[in-house]
Design a protein around this motif. Sequence first.
Motif, short mmCIF file in Angstrom:
data_model
loop_
_atom_site.label_atom_id
_atom_site.label_comp_id
_atom_site.label_asym_id
_atom_site.label_seq_id
_atom_site.Cartn_x
_atom_site.Cartn_y
_atom_site.Cartn_z
N ASP A 1 0.59 -1.30 0.26
CA ASP A 1 -0.22 -0.41 -0.06
C ASP A 1 0.87 1.44 0.46
OD1 ASP A 1 -1.97 -1.15 0.21
OD2 ASP A 1 -2.61 -1.69 1.99
N SER A 2 2.29 0.98 0.44
CA SER A 2 3.01 1.99 0.51
C SER A 2 4.11 2.55 -0.94
CB SER A 2 4.51 2.22 1.65
OG SER A 2 4.89 1.26 1.55
N LEU A 3 3.29 1.62 -1.55
CA LEU A 3 4.37 1.64 -3.34
C LEU A 3 3.58 2.87 -3.65
CD1 LEU A 3 5.10 -2.40 -3.56
CD2 LEU A 3 6.17 -0.13 -2.32
N THR A 4 4.44 3.24 -4.71
CA THR A 4 3.77 4.98 -5.86
C THR A 4 3.72 3.37 -7.38
OG1 THR A 4 6.60 5.03 -6.65
CG2 THR A 4 5.43 5.75 -4.83
N LEU A 5 3.40 4.50 -8.54
CA LEU A 5 3.09 3.48 -9.87
C LEU A 5 4.39 2.91 -9.94
CD1 LEU A 5 1.02 2.78 -11.53
CD2 LEU A 5 1.35 4.89 -12.77
N PRO A 6 5.01 3.49 -10.14
CA PRO A 6 6.60 2.96 -10.59
C PRO A 6 7.38 1.78 -9.67
CG PRO A 6 7.60 5.23 -10.08
CD PRO A 6 5.85 4.60 -9.63
N GLU A 7 6.97 2.27 -8.34
CA GLU A 7 7.87 0.89 -7.64
C GLU A 7 6.58 -0.42 -8.12
OE1 GLU A 7 9.13 4.09 -4.68
OE2 GLU A 7 7.54 3.50 -3.81
N LEU A 8 5.71 -0.13 -7.66
CA LEU A 8 4.22 -1.56 -8.19
C LEU A 8 4.89 -1.95 -9.68
CD1 LEU A 8 2.33 -2.73 -7.15
CD2 LEU A 8 0.21 -1.34 -8.46
N HIS A 9 5.11 -1.02 -10.55
CA HIS A 9 5.72 -1.92 -11.90
C HIS A 9 6.58 -3.05 -11.55
CE1 HIS A 9 3.40 1.31 -14.30
NE2 HIS A 9 2.48 -0.14 -13.82
N LEU A 10 7.05 -2.22 -10.61
CA LEU A 10 8.71 -3.28 -10.62
C LEU A 10 8.50 -4.42 -9.89
CD1 LEU A 10 11.41 -0.59 -9.48
CD2 LEU A 10 11.35 -2.22 -11.98
N VAL A 11 7.37 -4.50 -9.46
CA VAL A 11 7.35 -5.62 -8.29
C VAL A 11 6.59 -6.44 -9.02
CG1 VAL A 11 5.57 -6.39 -6.20
CG2 VAL A 11 6.96 -4.32 -6.00
N GLU A 12 5.51 -5.88 -10.00
CA GLU A 12 4.61 -7.19 -10.63
C GLU A 12 5.69 -7.77 -11.23
OE1 GLU A 12 0.19 -4.73 -11.38
OE2 GLU A 12 1.84 -3.83 -12.34
N ALA A 13 6.26 -6.87 -12.20
CA ALA A 13 7.77 -7.74 -12.80
C ALA A 13 8.51 -8.25 -12.42
CB ALA A 13 8.25 -6.43 -13.32
N LEU A 14 9.17 -8.79 -11.37
CA LEU A 14 10.07 -9.40 -10.03
C LEU A 14 8.48 -10.10 -10.39
CD1 LEU A 14 11.89 -7.41 -8.08
CD2 LEU A 14 12.68 -9.07 -10.10
N ALA A 15 7.68 -10.30 -9.82
CA ALA A 15 6.80 -11.30 -10.16
C ALA A 15 5.90 -12.71 -10.95
CB ALA A 15 5.43 -11.23 -9.27
N ALA B 1 14.64 -4.04 -15.74
CA ALA B 1 14.34 -2.92 -16.41
C ALA B 1 14.07 -2.99 -17.91
CB ALA B 1 15.43 -1.77 -16.55
N ALA B 2 14.26 -3.96 -18.88
CA ALA B 2 13.62 -4.37 -19.86
C ALA B 2 12.66 -4.54 -20.00
CB ALA B 2 14.71 -5.12 -20.62
N ALA B 3 12.06 -5.42 -18.63
CA ALA B 3 10.43 -6.29 -18.43
C ALA B 3 9.24 -4.24 -18.16
CB ALA B 3 10.46 -6.89 -16.98
N VAL B 4 9.98 -3.71 -18.05
CA VAL B 4 8.60 -2.62 -17.49
C VAL B 4 9.61 -1.15 -18.86
CG1 VAL B 4 8.72 -2.63 -15.06
CG2 VAL B 4 10.18 -1.38 -15.82
N SER B 5 9.73 -1.96 -20.11
CA SER B 5 10.44 -0.33 -20.67
C SER B 5 11.08 0.61 -20.51
CB SER B 5 8.72 -1.00 -21.49
OG SER B 5 7.77 -1.32 -22.13
N SER B 6 12.10 0.28 -20.02
CA SER B 6 12.72 1.24 -19.47
C SER B 6 14.16 0.88 -19.34
CB SER B 6 12.52 1.40 -18.37
OG SER B 6 13.05 2.77 -17.56
N ASP B 7 15.44 1.53 -18.36
CA ASP B 7 16.85 1.09 -18.39
C ASP B 7 17.19 1.16 -17.11
OD1 ASP B 7 17.76 3.77 -17.80
OD2 ASP B 7 16.56 4.30 -19.59
N PRO B 8 18.08 0.67 -17.12
CA PRO B 8 18.45 0.78 -14.93
C PRO B 8 18.92 2.32 -14.77
CG PRO B 8 19.89 -1.21 -16.86
CD PRO B 8 18.85 -0.28 -17.67
#
Length: 719
Positions: free
Chosen positions: A56-70, A82-89
């Motif tokens: 509940d304390s995560l922002t949108l980009p942080e939540l996207h990283l968690v979803e990608a790691l899942a 980074a590639a999984a969320v269409s970004s760079d390290p």
Amino acid sequence: MTAVIRSLADSLRRFGDDRLEALLVARPDLASPLPRGIGPLAARAGGSTSARRALDSLTLPELHLVEALAVLEDGSSPAALAAAVSSDPATIAPSLERLITLAIVWGEDELHLLRPLRDGLRTPAGLAAATAADPVAEEAARRVEAARDGLGPALDALAWGPSAVTGSGKLAAALRRAGIVEPDGESLHIPRSVHLALRDGRVRRSHTAQRPVLEGPEVAERIPGSRTAQAVERAFEALRLLGTVRGFDEDPPGVLKRGGLPQRDLRRLAERAGAPLLDHATVLQSAWQAGLIGHDGQEWHPTRDWDVHRMLPPSQRWAELVLAWARGHHLAAVVGTPDSSGTGRSLLSDLTRRDGVRTRRGSLLRLLRTSPGVDATEDSLVTALAWAFPLVPSEVLREETSALLVEGRALGVLDGGSLTVLGQALVPALDEDITTADARLAAALEEVAPAPVEEVLLDADLTAVIPGRPAERLLPLLDWTEVVSRGGALTLRFSAATVRRALGDGRDAEALLALLEDVSRSPVPQALTYLLRDEQRRHGRVQVSRASTVLTAEPEVLDLLQAASEAVPLGLHRLAPTVAVTLSDPGFALQIARQAGLSPQAVGPDGKPVSEELSHSLRPGPIDPDLVTVEGPELRIPAAEAVARIRDAEEGGTDLSVTDRLLDAIARSTAIPLGIVDGQGGVVVKQALPLSLEGGRLRAREAGSQEEFTVLVHRVTLG
């Protein structure tokens, strides 16, 4: 060479004190009770309940990283993430660092998501849950490539949508033949591996690393200083509305069976105060949260805190009111609207409570402070709030944003979509202790508010002009008049109707004339004197004393009161032609006398007029304790002290309890000898690997076996 991070506990042991303090501040449930060592802290952070709360304390980009790691394989690299969320390290680095600080992710070159989140996020980013029947990645890519020629547009439409698909026509049949969708009961779904192939192996189409900026026109003033003047006027208008609480002594509103203020009473109070309903609701809700009003189960009344509050200077009264609103857990602007069950939400009740609203309100106020020159639109505020709280439904965010704009304006801290000078002072006060915050806000209002005016210009046409902000002693004039205009000066008008209304509320005409003679630059017009005395003579006069309750009046007036049907509950007993007594309290006697059409006055034991403000003994705040609880656990000791105690326990300065030793074993993934007390008082010892500790139950697996067992912690012993 840097040691390999093998577990969350290893990761936390590398934290400096500042980072551990940040972890405990962000996840205070980890320190309640305080863990005795880094191992127990790591095990508690990895528990399913705490891990889900941390989302509940995560922002949108942080939540996207968690979803990608899942979705990715455990131990994926930062580059793969980074590639999984269409970004760079480099872009994801700040968000990834915060996830590590929050103990949601651990590792450096190989990243690991907490197991409860990896298992619990079954449909991350709209992907279906993974199953053993899903095709392998190579087969999924082959299916997608083969279907491109005939189904290209359909595949593009499906790629970034949800995995559930509806349809039964030719297109659905073609997608089934191509292996893009598979039956799932009566509907269709896209297997996770196929869905990832449609997305070219990515989990998210884009990564919004920065919070969206607020949009709207520039803040402009046709007259310099007008916005500040309006903010000050609204602040003092809120205090005027707060002052109407004194009327609860004589005409208290009722209490609903489920708690709260009846809507009809709220409308009546707002109409009597001459204020918009939501403005009045905001002030009453804030007063309730500040402990200034409460109920005895039957009626709403001022509390004992009200007696202290009304003696404070205006700036301090406003500061307390605004802080109660900003730090409260309720929304006033939703009053009267239905909740999810269709029940109308009543003011001053649990129905207006919203978990997390204080945090989201503070987030918006802080964001507005960073854009002082923008009159932000409601849509842009909702978008920015959704970035900070991605798991909150959009309709909830819109409702709370709309409420913020309405309630903030009523208290003088907002003007449209921008903070006023008073709102700018409120934001830093949100993070200060109550004494410092009160002083800051009171000073801000005193700095911009003009000096109060203690004189009145009276005219023969029964108008009164106060050339500035009225001083406290002039506020009673509002009870006797109607407002003609506001602005640089306040213009009021006396009339027979307004005078009768004031007399009906128990106001004293002689006291008003004495006040006018003292503050008027010119003699009181004869027409006004005649009007006041004629109306007072027509109404009559009753005196109510606090001694056992004693009523004194002319014989014919007491005869009239005794004959009135409204006075039956008093049970009056005449001691003399001009004296009567009742067992009822003075406030009730005042109310009954007014209902009988008389004009009573509160007097002291010596017969001299006294303030009608009664002293109160009602306990402040809501009766239901749940209405004053905070949002989740809070650190009971300073973060620095908590970290010092954890470090001391880690170094062997204190003995670990059974619970902490179990948590340490969970964090280390170490098998230990586990003693379990059986029903006969004996102890069965097993070499077991503790897996989790939730709700007083230990889940473990015996060494050399894949079968798990659960046991109550109080039945566990350790050698």
